[in-house]
Design a protein around this motif. Structure first.
Motif, PDB file in Angstrom:
ATOM      1  N   TYR A 383     108.687  34.330 -18.475  1.00 51.73           N
ATOM      2  CA  TYR A 383     109.108  33.964 -17.125  1.00 51.73           C
ATOM      3  C   TYR A 383     108.330  34.738 -16.063  1.00 51.73           C
ATOM      4  O   TYR A 383     108.591  34.616 -14.875  1.00 51.73           O
ATOM      5  CB  TYR A 383     110.614  34.206 -16.963  1.00 51.73           C
ATOM      6  N   GLY A 384     107.433  35.581 -16.524  1.00 50.37           N
ATOM      7  CA  GLY A 384     106.720  36.461 -15.618  1.00 50.37           C
ATOM      8  C   GLY A 384     105.845  35.708 -14.624  1.00 50.37           C
ATOM      9  O   GLY A 384     105.383  34.598 -14.882  1.00 50.37           O
ATOM     10  N   VAL A 385     105.634  36.361 -13.495  1.00 47.92           N
ATOM     11  CA  VAL A 385     104.708  35.839 -12.493  1.00 47.92           C
ATOM     12  C   VAL A 385     103.303  36.173 -12.962  1.00 47.92           C
ATOM     13  O   VAL A 385     103.034  37.297 -13.403  1.00 47.92           O
ATOM     14  CB  VAL A 385     104.996  36.518 -11.136  1.00 47.92           C
ATOM     15  N   LYS A 386     102.404  35.187 -12.888  1.00 49.25           N
ATOM     16  CA  LYS A 386     101.015  35.439 -13.277  1.00 49.25           C
ATOM     17  C   LYS A 386     100.357  36.377 -12.269  1.00 49.25           C
ATOM     18  O   LYS A 386     100.435  36.138 -11.070  1.00 49.25           O
ATOM     19  CB  LYS A 386     100.230  34.132 -13.302  1.00 49.25           C
ATOM     20  N   ALA A 563     108.742  41.421  -9.081  1.00 48.40           N
ATOM     21  CA  ALA A 563     109.440  40.397  -9.867  1.00 48.40           C
ATOM     22  C   ALA A 563     109.342  40.673 -11.364  1.00 48.40           C
ATOM     23  O   ALA A 563     110.328  40.541 -12.102  1.00 48.40           O
ATOM     24  CB  ALA A 563     108.857  39.013  -9.550  1.00 48.40           C
ATOM     25  N   ASN A 564     108.164  41.043 -11.834  1.00 47.97           N
ATOM     26  CA  ASN A 564     108.006  41.212 -13.278  1.00 47.97           C
ATOM     27  C   ASN A 564     108.759  42.438 -13.803  1.00 47.97           C
ATOM     28  O   ASN A 564     109.353  42.391 -14.885  1.00 47.97           O
ATOM     29  CB  ASN A 564     106.518  41.307 -13.629  1.00 47.97           C
ATOM     30  N   THR A 565     108.757  43.499 -13.031  1.00 49.19           N
ATOM     31  CA  THR A 565     109.545  44.659 -13.464  1.00 49.19           C
ATOM     32  C   THR A 565     111.043  44.344 -13.404  1.00 49.19           C
ATOM     33  O   THR A 565     111.811  44.827 -14.233  1.00 49.19           O
ATOM     34  CB  THR A 565     109.222  45.902 -12.614  1.00 49.19           C
ATOM     35  N   LEU A 566     111.435  43.510 -12.459  1.00 48.78           N
ATOM     36  CA  LEU A 566     112.848  43.112 -12.402  1.00 48.78           C
ATOM     37  C   LEU A 566     113.260  42.386 -13.678  1.00 48.78           C
ATOM     38  O   LEU A 566     114.342  42.625 -14.237  1.00 48.78           O
ATOM     39  CB  LEU A 566     113.109  42.240 -11.169  1.00 48.78           C
ATOM     40  N   LEU A 567     112.397  41.491 -14.147  1.00 50.67           N
ATOM     41  CA  LEU A 567     112.700  40.778 -15.397  1.00 50.67           C
ATOM     42  C   LEU A 567     112.910  41.768 -16.546  1.00 50.67           C
ATOM     43  O   LEU A 567     113.865  41.655 -17.317  1.00 50.67           O
ATOM     44  CB  LEU A 567     111.536  39.845 -15.757  1.00 50.67           C
ATOM     45  N   SER A 568     112.008  42.701 -16.644  1.00 49.62           N
ATOM     46  CA  SER A 568     112.077  43.649 -17.749  1.00 49.62           C
ATOM     47  C   SER A 568     113.356  44.494 -17.678  1.00 49.62           C
ATOM     48  O   SER A 568     114.034  44.705 -18.684  1.00 49.62           O
ATOM     49  CB  SER A 568     110.834  44.544 -17.717  1.00 49.62           C
ATOM     50  N   VAL A 569     113.666  44.944 -16.483  1.00 49.18           N
ATOM     51  CA  VAL A 569     114.859  45.774 -16.307  1.00 49.18           C
ATOM     52  C   VAL A 569     116.126  44.979 -16.625  1.00 49.18           C
ATOM     53  O   VAL A 569     117.037  45.466 -17.306  1.00 49.18           O
ATOM     54  CB  VAL A 569     114.899  46.329 -14.859  1.00 49.18           C
ATOM     55  N   ALA A 570     116.165  43.741 -16.153  1.00 45.93           N
ATOM     56  CA  ALA A 570     117.362  42.925 -16.388  1.00 45.93           C
ATOM     57  C   ALA A 570     117.544  42.675 -17.883  1.00 45.93           C
ATOM     58  O   ALA A 570     118.658  42.750 -18.410  1.00 45.93           O
ATOM     59  CB  ALA A 570     117.262  41.606 -15.624  1.00 45.93           C
ATOM     60  N   ASP A 571     116.458  42.401 -18.557  1.00 44.18           N
ATOM     61  CA  ASP A 571     116.526  42.197 -20.007  1.00 44.18           C
ATOM     62  C   ASP A 571     117.096  43.439 -20.694  1.00 44.18           C
ATOM     63  O   ASP A 571     117.977  43.349 -21.551  1.00 44.18           O
ATOM     64  CB  ASP A 571     115.115  41.895 -20.523  1.00 44.18           C
ATOM     65  N   HIS A 572     116.604  44.588 -20.288  1.00 40.35           N
ATOM     66  CA  HIS A 572     117.084  45.840 -20.862  1.00 40.35           C
ATOM     67  C   HIS A 572     118.588  46.019 -20.608  1.00 40.35           C
ATOM     68  O   HIS A 572     119.350  46.378 -21.511  1.00 40.35           O
ATOM     69  CB  HIS A 572     116.301  47.010 -20.267  1.00 40.35           C
ATOM     70  N   ASP A 597     103.277  42.098 -18.913  1.00 43.25           N
ATOM     71  CA  ASP A 597     103.145  43.071 -19.998  1.00 43.25           C
ATOM     72  C   ASP A 597     103.057  44.496 -19.443  1.00 43.25           C
ATOM     73  O   ASP A 597     103.678  45.420 -19.963  1.00 43.25           O
ATOM     74  CB  ASP A 597     101.918  42.747 -20.849  1.00 43.25           C
ATOM     75  N   ALA A 598     102.269  44.642 -18.400  1.00 43.03           N
ATOM     76  CA  ALA A 598     102.192  45.956 -17.761  1.00 43.03           C
ATOM     77  C   ALA A 598     103.551  46.344 -17.191  1.00 43.03           C
ATOM     78  O   ALA A 598     103.955  47.517 -17.232  1.00 43.03           O
ATOM     79  CB  ALA A 598     101.136  45.944 -16.654  1.00 43.03           C
ATOM     80  N   ALA A 599     104.263  45.355 -16.689  1.00 42.59           N
ATOM     81  CA  ALA A 599     105.593  45.619 -16.137  1.00 42.59           C
ATOM     82  C   ALA A 599     106.525  46.138 -17.224  1.00 42.59           C
ATOM     83  O   ALA A 599     107.272  47.104 -17.020  1.00 42.59           O
ATOM     84  CB  ALA A 599     106.168  44.348 -15.508  1.00 42.59           C
ATOM     85  N   ALA A 600     106.488  45.501 -18.386  1.00 42.45           N
ATOM     86  CA  ALA A 600     107.353  45.925 -19.482  1.00 42.45           C
ATOM     87  C   ALA A 600     107.039  47.359 -19.888  1.00 42.45           C
ATOM     88  O   ALA A 600     107.938  48.175 -20.127  1.00 42.45           O
ATOM     89  CB  ALA A 600     107.206  44.973 -20.665  1.00 42.45           C
ATOM     90  N   LEU A 601     105.763  47.673 -19.954  1.00 44.73           N
ATOM     91  CA  LEU A 601     105.349  49.023 -20.331  1.00 44.73           C
ATOM     92  C   LEU A 601     105.798  50.039 -19.273  1.00 44.73           C
ATOM     93  O   LEU A 601     106.331  51.107 -19.595  1.00 44.73           O
ATOM     94  CB  LEU A 601     103.826  49.052 -20.499  1.00 44.73           C
ATOM     95  N   HIS A 602     105.584  49.682 -18.015  1.00 47.00           N
ATOM     96  CA  HIS A 602     105.969  50.582 -16.927  1.00 47.00           C
ATOM     97  C   HIS A 602     107.484  50.840 -16.948  1.00 47.00           C
ATOM     98  O   HIS A 602     107.932  51.978 -16.782  1.00 47.00           O
ATOM     99  CB  HIS A 602     105.546  49.960 -15.596  1.00 47.00           C
TER     100      HIS A 602
END
Lengths: 790, 790
Positions: A383-386, A563-572, A597-602
């Motif tokens: 769902y990440g933003v490109k 947006a991408n870090t938000l996705l990762s945080v919400a999933d967590h 991917d960088a967002a997930a790592l961060h």
């Protein structure tokens, strides 16, 4: 109000239920007073009495009476039921009942059903090293503390959502009924689906008094009370009296009728597909406060008055008359008929009780982790933003999250174990994609003009943050999952509720028999920097400070920068258990800095140096740190300005997603070591930290770090009004220009070299002010700023 | 619900009131959209339209309609009235009305009643440098923001207490009506004295929708709504429709009837002395949301739906069709009939309005500082506890305060300008002396068993912290005085309300025309260290942290260590203006350290060295500091232990009453200079600071001080249960034994020399644990400890 006139109990049934009630009352009084001689084998003497008498008798006999009769219903109908104790200070009652039914000894084997167990039961109550005086996490069968008062009914509704076979019997104290949260929670019946959800049976325990006053609802006419409860949408039944035998018959008859009605409503909805709003029954239970307790003490009336609220015989240890009165009171229950010589409940007192998981103290819904099913979570990275280059793509973070949430709802639809809750703001918070797959549940009238409303649905909206929070707590504590989306400023409305939930989780974690429950996750959007349009009243980032006072094991705070870090945080967060997660994220179009991917790592790291934005070559002149989406943008804009004007200044850019990483590991399990902290922030270079909220929080989290004296924090300092987004930053000295000024002021030897740039920054702020007052808009160079392509 | 069928308006009156309404609507739309061309002298073009359209249209025409009709009543009856705007986001409406009546230009002369003033009026709204989009402190005639929603009705009741000639017309949004605080504030009618107080006219503005949803009360049957409102104790009148002429007649007729009823109730109570509870009238006003606005926009229905909540034509600047529609909308009000060519309201549109202070925008009650009379405060030193030697006298601080408060109430009885408010805890908080001279007001049924209840009285108790706070805010903002006594943990229930009040005061202070109002003072007792009996749910000292985030100009926090300092602090707070004062004080028997004169001096200083307890000879080895009553005792007990065991250790004892003294003067007006701070706390000696609340607050206040790295704070770290008072301290490492250990650990070179003492302290803590688990009581040496006579 309806009054049932049937007398369904045979003489034998009446005897047995009354004996059970007397046993529960005896055990309740014993807990409040005694530390020894539990069976009154010898006359009471002062040494048997606790030196500090702490407990609440007043509400307890009524709670016991209701518990007894609900057991009759459970046994007769094999009805799954939990008991929500609004007057939670009636703790001894719930402990007594669960001990009698055996569920207490199941989880606390040392408090066995015999004399030694009874001694322990009595002594432990309100005693150091023992159990609290209120119904609490320690009490089997409870999901509700009842210490603060006001939340029982919302908890009850939350518990029965998506539990179609469950009834939550919710005892509401008439004191509690005066609170705001309770007064509006009655309207929860407009959000209950009789087909897919269970039922709540509200029982207004009208015993007339609070600590020192009568209650309002006990002192208005019956007609007025009847109108009020009908106005709330219920069919009220009255059970009233002070003669136990008569009240036994009346309550039994009423419960028969009420449970027949509930069954009929549910059967109708489940077979005919009727989507109307039923008129659910509820009970007004009017019995004396401190029923069966001392009628008078020291010449003052006690039973039936507020004087029985706590401990009616306060001098039982020191005053011989009080002690004799206590003994007479306890013997009035005829303990020899209730307990065997060994101290076990006599068979005939308890053999009619429900068994196994039907016992309310053992109901698995009240230990919700036992029933939790992990959510099916679609891969958020899809769902990440490109993002091909940092800062290139603009997206609305919560709208991106909405797409993922839509599919979370879809994937878990078969399991009916996820709800999205908020006060009228799901669309405004740009999570509207969820309405592609579900409705907002709404059982009041639906008109043609309405959209996304339906008789059932995964989204719940009521303009009461208290009710939202109460529903969600009830839903989570019974083992399901959810997300609370809310304006950041107004989540303070539930400050005290989150306190109580944090305390509940803190204690639950220490109880091996309490299984972990899904976390309470807040998505706070429409945040302080995006409430420029609504003005000062809507600007408050202090909820983070508030939760930060709670136990570190429980609380987590995330400030995803895009947006991408938000996705990762919400999933967590939706995978986590036993936490309170606070996510603060923007809803307005904003740059996406990291690909997914960088967002997930961060996010996994929680904080880190953004090499792509830094030019420090491992040895910065200054560290520019940010926590929060808007501060991150300003830090990068300031970095851009510094690069242009002072290209040889070595700037390190640090971003913090997981705020608790800043604390030492001794203070928070997410804390990074001093060595890591020093490696990122340095020990001797100035750190300009742009923070989302009140600056002092960053100092508070980092005051023990080596570089703390070099830390300079910018953030919200309670300056706001209706203005432009950038002006909000300027008013709070948190804008890019001010950050550049801060760098110039703090990097040694830079002041003179960069004097011109500093003046330009000052001028920019003046220019900004003039421009917005003329045009109403931010400077184009601010609005259009993008991180330069590398 | 009653419906009035009379048609009291003549054709001429109807024309004039409708013209006034159209003028207010025109001005409201103009504020939302235009920055130029206010009189539509030329066709609208994009440059006339603001680039950012921020405002709320939906509720505004209804607010304007009501304002117009209330003006008719005021003019006809010379009725003192204020207007409480629950839907405070309808800001343009209130600004429009006050501009029309002239009260706006009185306080903002540049916004004159002519074309240039109208241009300014339009442009300033929701515009940088202008006025907020909501009704706010900037709006003349308002005491209520309405941004957060929920508090209008409690504010209205607070305003009319002791103002027998005043009516507060309180418009309640049907969204707001879903909130908890509003849902319970209806019961305020049980606390209103029709003889001594004024009246509240609740007007439920049932326009059907919130931001994105229908409202509950609009979607239940009329019968159910009627029952609900009758159940709340009101006589509801229905005014409903969408044809302005018909609704004008219906509202006029209803208001005539309603104000006759109010007058009759008051006359009856004031002449006959009837102490019953009248059935006060209220109005359900059901009109379309966004009434008279665009019926459809882009093919979607707008008028009468949630789509008119904010800005119905969002693209008016960029989309020609929207722009044309806007112009047609504005011209539909026929502005040429309403305003002279110079832009002034035409005479016939406004000449029937009330004048002077009867204008709701100029009513002095809504600028309460204009009416404030200083309290008569008896000399508090006469109430002091006698102390011939420090630590000799035991007293219950709040009971001592209660004696003074009793005489405050007595001294000000003739002026009816002081109320003591709290949620059922005045007696429990040991302020019961006040009942010697007054009652708790209670207009529901009074039974023989009741004590201290009466049909009127200076004390108000309802089990709703929200209602208490709302009443008191309304009372203070109309210029009177009060004190809110509350359990410390549960004051978090009003966190968000105190936020909004702090914001109101912050803005008010910047407005020269707003006169200072008496401060909002909290007496938080039954505090974290004295809730050992109620347990964990009742233990939370975080309210101080919460208020500390607010503007320093507004907030004050006091932690008096004993009864005499409490008297001094309370006296100070009741004299202050425009502040939020938080006083935390104990209610249990405790040592009084200072005689009342020394107490007054200590409180004036705010913090200081207690020489009588120190042996540092101006050069301490360690500083032992305390803020809070229980921490002060522990610090002194630790000092006593150190004296006994390490007599040559130079200990300085510091006590902090006024917590904000710890901040630098740049951060808080009470802050002491670095030089003073250093002189008290030293720059290089260890400071062991025992604090009442969460330790991080002390770090947050002092992180810029020189000696900060030497500061070690003990306080509540969220460990609690039902236990003994001293065990609460032990669990949080804040007990005297632990403080001694802290000293030993931190004073250089002491560790080896004091190894035995340290081990004794460890042993003491173990011994304590064993003792309380056996006996339920604290160690006698703890309970009986006294500061040694010198």
């Amino acid at each position: 109000m309806r009054v049932s006139s049937a007398t369904p109990l045979s003489a034998n049934e009446l005897d047995r239920i009354d004996a059970y009630w007397r046993a529960a009352n005896y055990l309740s009084v014993g807990q409040i007073y005694l530390m020894d001689n539990p069976l009154l084998r010898e006359p009471l003497c002062p040494e048997h009495v606790k030196p500090r008498l702490l407990g609440h008798w007043g509400t307890t006999p009524g709670l016991n009476f209701l518990y007894a009769h609900l057991n009759r219903i459970i046994a007769a109908r094999r009805q799954e039921m939990i008991y929500i104790t609004g007057p939670g200070h009636g703790g001894p009652g719930l402990v007594a009942n669960t001990w009698l039914e055996g569920s207490y000894s199941d989880v606390y084997p040392s408090v066995s059903q015999d004399e030694s167990g009874m001694r322990r039961l009595f002594k432990q109550f309100s005693f150091p090293g023992g159990v609290p005086s209120h119904v609490a996490a320690e009490t089997p069968g409870s999901i509700h503390e009842g210490g603060e008062l006001g939340y029982s009914l919302a908890h009850a509704y939350g518990a029965v959502l998506d539990n179609p076979e469950l009834v939550a019997a919710c005892v509401i104290g008439d004191g509690e009924a005066e609170t705001g949260p309770l007064a509006t929670a009655w309207h929860s019946n407009k959000f209950l689906d009789p087909a897919g959800d269970g039922a709540v049976l509200p029982i207004l325990h009208l015993n007339g008094y609070k600590i020192a006053n009568p209650t309002i609802l006990a002192r208005i006419d019956d007609d007025e009370l009847d109108a009020l409860l009908r106005g709330y949408g219920y069919e009220p039944y009255l059970v009233a009296g002070d003669d136990p035998a008569a009240v036994h018959q009346q309550l039994a008859a009423t419960l028969d009728e009420v449970f027949d009605t509930i069954a009929a409503i549910q059967y109708g909805a489940r077979t005919s597909g009727d989507t109307g709003r039923p008129r659910w029954p509820m009970i007004v239970f009017r019995t004396p406060k401190g029923w069966t307790g001392p009628k008078e003490v020291d010449g003052q009336p006690v039973e039936g008055t507020w004087r029985s609220h706590q401990v009616p015989l306060p001098a039982a240890r020191d005053d011989a008359a009080h002690l004799r009165q206590l003994e007479a009171w306890m013997r009035s229950y005829r303990p020899e008929e209730l307990f065997s010589p060994e101290g076990a409940p006599r068979r005939e007192v308890v053999d009619w009780l429900p068994g196994g998981d039907l016992r309310m103290g053992a109901n698995p819904h009240a230990n919700g982790g036992r029933l939790t099913r992990d959510l099916e979570l679609p891969d958020f990275t899809a769902y990440g933003v490109k993002v091909s280059a940092a800062g290139e793509t603009v997206a609305e973070p919560t709208r991106v999250l909405g797409n993922w949430l839509r599919d979370v709802i879809k994937a878990n639809a078969p399991y009916r174990n996820f709800r999205l809750i908020g006060p009228d703001e799901t669309e405004s918070n740009r999570l509207g994609a969820v309405f592609d797959v579900t409705d907002k549940v709404w059982r009041a009238r639906i008109d043609d003009v309405d959209v996304h409303l339906g008789p059932s649905g995964r989204v719940m909206e009521i303009l009461s943050e208290n009710t939202c929070q109460g529903w969600l707590e009830g839903y989570l504590l019974t083992g399901r999952h959810g997300l609370f989306n809310c304006y950041e400023a107004f989540v303070h409305i539930v400050d005290s509720m989150v306190n109580q939930h944090a305390k509940w989780l803190k204690v639950s974690r220490e109880l091996p028999w309490r299984m972990p429950v899904p976390s309470l996750t807040y998505l706070l959007t429409s945040h302080v920097w995006q409430q420029d349009h609504n003005g000062f009243s809507h600007q408050d980032p202090g909820f983070i400070d508030h939760v930060a006072n709670k136990k570190a094991d429980v609380i987590r705070v995330y400030l995803p920068p895009d947006a991408n870090t938000l996705l990762s945080v919400a999933d967590h967060c939706l995978r986590s258990r036993n936490h309170i997660n606070v996510i603060v994220a923007g809803k307005k179009p904003a740059v996406t800095w990291l690909d997914v991917d960088a967002a997930a790592l961060h996010c996994a790291r929680g904080l880190g140096i953004w090499d792509w934005a830094s030019n420090d070559q491992g040895d910065p002149d200054v560290v520019l740190a940010a926590a929060g989406d808007v501060p991150t943008r300003e830090v990068l804009a300031a970095t851009d300005l510094l690069r242009q004007h002072l290209p040889d200044l070595r700037v390190r850019v640090v971003n913090v997603v997981d705020l608790m990483r800043l604390q030492p590991p001794s203070e928070h399990p997410h804390g990074i070591s001093d060595a890591q902290f020093d490696a990122i922030f340095t020990t001797d270079r100035p750190v300009i930290f742009a923070y989302h909220g009140y600056p002092t929080l960053i100092h508070r989290l980092t005051y023990r770090r080596h570089g703390h004296d070099n830390l300079h924090v910018r953030g919200y300092k309670e300056e706001g009004t209706t203005t432009t987004p950038f002006d909000m930053l300027v008013r709070n000295d948190s804008d890019r220009y001010h950050l550049v000024m801060d760098v110039i002021d703090r990097v040694p030897d830079l002041a003179r070299r960069a004097a011109t740039l500093r003046q330009q920054m000052v001028d920019k702020r003046v220019q900004h002010r003039q421009y917005i007052c003329r045009t109403g808009e931010d400077l184009p160079e601010v609005r259009d700023w993008r991180w330069p392509a590398s």
